[in-house]
Design a protein around this motif. Structure first.
Motif, PDB file in Angstrom:
ATOM      1  N   ARG A  23     -41.520  27.697 -56.304  1.00 46.78           N
ATOM      2  CA  ARG A  23     -41.547  28.809 -55.354  1.00 46.78           C
ATOM      3  C   ARG A  23     -41.833  28.319 -53.935  1.00 46.78           C
ATOM      4  O   ARG A  23     -41.306  28.870 -52.968  1.00 46.78           O
ATOM      5  N   ARG A  24     -42.649  27.278 -53.801  1.00 46.98           N
ATOM      6  CA  ARG A  24     -42.938  26.718 -52.480  1.00 46.98           C
ATOM      7  C   ARG A  24     -41.649  26.206 -51.850  1.00 46.98           C
ATOM      8  O   ARG A  24     -41.382  26.439 -50.676  1.00 46.98           O
ATOM      9  N   HIS A  25     -40.853  25.490 -52.627  1.00 50.95           N
ATOM     10  CA  HIS A  25     -39.588  24.958 -52.125  1.00 50.95           C
ATOM     11  C   HIS A  25     -38.695  26.095 -51.614  1.00 50.95           C
ATOM     12  O   HIS A  25     -38.108  25.999 -50.527  1.00 50.95           O
ATOM     13  N   GLU A  26     -38.586  27.160 -52.386  1.00 51.69           N
ATOM     14  CA  GLU A  26     -37.769  28.308 -51.988  1.00 51.69           C
ATOM     15  C   GLU A  26     -38.357  29.013 -50.765  1.00 51.69           C
ATOM     16  O   GLU A  26     -37.626  29.467 -49.884  1.00 51.69           O
ATOM     17  N   ALA A  27     -39.686  29.101 -50.712  1.00 54.42           N
ATOM     18  CA  ALA A  27     -40.351  29.747 -49.572  1.00 54.42           C
ATOM     19  C   ALA A  27     -40.098  28.978 -48.282  1.00 54.42           C
ATOM     20  O   ALA A  27     -39.839  29.576 -47.233  1.00 54.42           O
ATOM     21  N   ILE A  28     -40.155  27.667 -48.349  1.00 48.40           N
ATOM     22  CA  ILE A  28     -39.912  26.843 -47.160  1.00 48.40           C
ATOM     23  C   ILE A  28     -38.489  27.083 -46.644  1.00 48.40           C
ATOM     24  O   ILE A  28     -38.279  27.257 -45.436  1.00 48.40           O
ATOM     25  N   GLU A  30     -36.696  29.766 -47.061  1.00 48.08           N
ATOM     26  CA  GLU A  30     -36.624  31.126 -46.528  1.00 48.08           C
ATOM     27  C   GLU A  30     -37.287  31.233 -45.159  1.00 48.08           C
ATOM     28  O   GLU A  30     -36.721  31.819 -44.228  1.00 48.08           O
ATOM     29  N   VAL A  31     -38.469  30.648 -45.021  1.00 46.70           N
ATOM     30  CA  VAL A  31     -39.175  30.709 -43.737  1.00 46.70           C
ATOM     31  C   VAL A  31     -38.396  29.952 -42.672  1.00 46.70           C
ATOM     32  O   VAL A  31     -38.245  30.432 -41.547  1.00 46.70           O
ATOM     33  N   THR A  32     -37.859  28.802 -42.994  1.00 49.84           N
ATOM     34  CA  THR A  32     -37.083  28.025 -42.028  1.00 49.84           C
ATOM     35  C   THR A  32     -35.840  28.782 -41.569  1.00 49.84           C
ATOM     36  O   THR A  32     -35.492  28.745 -40.383  1.00 49.84           O
ATOM     37  N   ALA A  33     -35.184  29.478 -42.492  1.00 47.61           N
ATOM     38  CA  ALA A  33     -34.000  30.254 -42.123  1.00 47.61           C
ATOM     39  C   ALA A  33     -34.356  31.388 -41.166  1.00 47.61           C
ATOM     40  O   ALA A  33     -33.629  31.666 -40.216  1.00 47.61           O
ATOM     41  N   ALA A  34     -35.488  32.037 -41.421  1.00 45.36           N
ATOM     42  CA  ALA A  34     -35.906  33.170 -40.588  1.00 45.36           C
ATOM     43  C   ALA A  34     -36.620  32.728 -39.313  1.00 45.36           C
ATOM     44  O   ALA A  34     -36.589  33.431 -38.301  1.00 45.36           O
ATOM     45  N   HIS A  35     -37.259  31.565 -39.373  1.00 48.41           N
ATOM     46  CA  HIS A  35     -38.083  31.071 -38.251  1.00 48.41           C
ATOM     47  C   HIS A  35     -37.814  29.578 -38.061  1.00 48.41           C
ATOM     48  O   HIS A  35     -38.586  28.733 -38.532  1.00 48.41           O
ATOM     49  N   PRO A  36     -36.727  29.245 -37.373  1.00 48.57           N
ATOM     50  CA  PRO A  36     -36.361  27.832 -37.226  1.00 48.57           C
ATOM     51  C   PRO A  36     -37.374  26.994 -36.452  1.00 48.57           C
ATOM     52  O   PRO A  36     -37.258  25.770 -36.430  1.00 48.57           O
ATOM     53  N   ALA A  37     -38.378  27.620 -35.859  1.00 48.09           N
ATOM     54  CA  ALA A  37     -39.428  26.853 -35.190  1.00 48.09           C
ATOM     55  C   ALA A  37     -40.456  26.310 -36.181  1.00 48.09           C
ATOM     56  O   ALA A  37     -41.417  25.663 -35.777  1.00 48.09           O
ATOM     57  N   LEU A  38     -40.227  26.551 -37.484  1.00 46.94           N
ATOM     58  CA  LEU A  38     -41.015  25.822 -38.494  1.00 46.94           C
ATOM     59  C   LEU A  38     -40.470  24.404 -38.471  1.00 46.94           C
ATOM     60  O   LEU A  38     -39.337  24.133 -38.866  1.00 46.94           O
ATOM     61  N   ILE A  57     -46.190  22.917 -40.088  1.00 45.04           N
ATOM     62  CA  ILE A  57     -46.227  22.624 -38.656  1.00 45.04           C
ATOM     63  C   ILE A  57     -45.121  23.408 -37.946  1.00 45.04           C
ATOM     64  O   ILE A  57     -43.946  23.311 -38.310  1.00 45.04           O
ATOM     65  N   TYR A  58     -45.529  24.163 -36.940  1.00 43.03           N
ATOM     66  CA  TYR A  58     -44.613  24.963 -36.131  1.00 43.03           C
ATOM     67  C   TYR A  58     -44.533  24.369 -34.731  1.00 43.03           C
ATOM     68  O   TYR A  58     -45.476  23.722 -34.269  1.00 43.03           O
ATOM     69  N   GLU A  59     -43.447  24.649 -34.040  1.00 39.78           N
ATOM     70  CA  GLU A  59     -43.261  24.123 -32.686  1.00 39.78           C
ATOM     71  C   GLU A  59     -44.317  24.650 -31.711  1.00 39.78           C
ATOM     72  O   GLU A  59     -44.675  23.943 -30.763  1.00 39.78           O
ATOM     73  N   THR A  60     -44.806  25.867 -31.941  1.00 39.12           N
ATOM     74  CA  THR A  60     -45.838  26.451 -31.077  1.00 39.12           C
ATOM     75  C   THR A  60     -46.734  27.371 -31.899  1.00 39.12           C
ATOM     76  O   THR A  60     -46.378  27.779 -33.015  1.00 39.12           O
ATOM     77  N   PHE A  77     -41.346  33.890 -50.005  1.00 43.44           N
ATOM     78  CA  PHE A  77     -42.662  33.456 -49.526  1.00 43.44           C
ATOM     79  C   PHE A  77     -43.756  34.238 -50.243  1.00 43.44           C
ATOM     80  O   PHE A  77     -44.737  33.673 -50.720  1.00 43.44           O
ATOM     81  N   LEU A  78     -43.585  35.546 -50.373  1.00 41.47           N
ATOM     82  CA  LEU A  78     -44.577  36.383 -51.058  1.00 41.47           C
ATOM     83  C   LEU A  78     -44.697  36.015 -52.532  1.00 41.47           C
ATOM     84  O   LEU A  78     -45.798  36.058 -53.098  1.00 41.47           O
ATOM     85  N   ALA A  79     -43.590  35.622 -53.149  1.00 45.32           N
ATOM     86  CA  ALA A  79     -43.637  35.195 -54.545  1.00 45.32           C
ATOM     87  C   ALA A  79     -44.488  33.934 -54.699  1.00 45.32           C
ATOM     88  O   ALA A  79     -45.252  33.802 -55.664  1.00 45.32           O
ATOM     89  N   MET A  80     -44.381  33.020 -53.732  1.00 47.25           N
ATOM     90  CA  MET A  80     -45.224  31.824 -53.770  1.00 47.25           C
ATOM     91  C   MET A  80     -46.688  32.199 -53.584  1.00 47.25           C
ATOM     92  O   MET A  80     -47.553  31.784 -54.351  1.00 47.25           O
ATOM     93  N   VAL A  81     -46.948  33.017 -52.577  1.00 49.17           N
ATOM     94  CA  VAL A  81     -48.327  33.399 -52.258  1.00 49.17           C
ATOM     95  C   VAL A  81     -48.992  34.136 -53.417  1.00 49.17           C
ATOM     96  O   VAL A  81     -50.202  34.022 -53.618  1.00 49.17           O
TER      97      VAL A  81
END
Length: 102
Positions: A23-28, A30-38, A57-60, A77-81
């Protein structure tokens, strides 16, 4: 401009470790797709006492805050959490000069 490194500490039931890692792999993704500053998620490790540490680590700091505010809209992400307990998040400033080229 400094990066924002979130150091996340938590526990995972032993029976759920493989599921957590999947789930962590899938969450990463998903978050990267929605927030490329990850920028990077370089470390996830189980400590001797059974707790885990994960570094995102995020850009800001603003980018990290935006991703966190959007968490409810990211089902993977929620499934991982949902597998985590005793979660502690420490947001830190990582100067650009501290980034290792290797």
């Amino acid at each position: 401009m400094p990066y924002c490194a979130e150091i996340v500490r938590f526990t995972v039931a032993d029976a759920d470790v493989d599921t957590f890692l999947e789930r962590r792999h899938e969450a990463i993704k998903e978050v990267t797709a929605a927030h490329p500053a990850l920028w990077s998620v370089p470390l996830c490790a189980r400590r001797d006492d059974g707790t885990w540490v994960d570094v995102w680590i995020y850009e800001t700091r603003e980018a990290a805050d935006a991703a966190n505010a959007d968490a409810e809209n990211m089902p993977k992400f929620l499934a991982m959490v949902s597998l985590l307990d005793n979660v502690e998040i420490e947001a830190t400033e990582m100067p650009a000069g501290a980034v290792s080229p290797i």
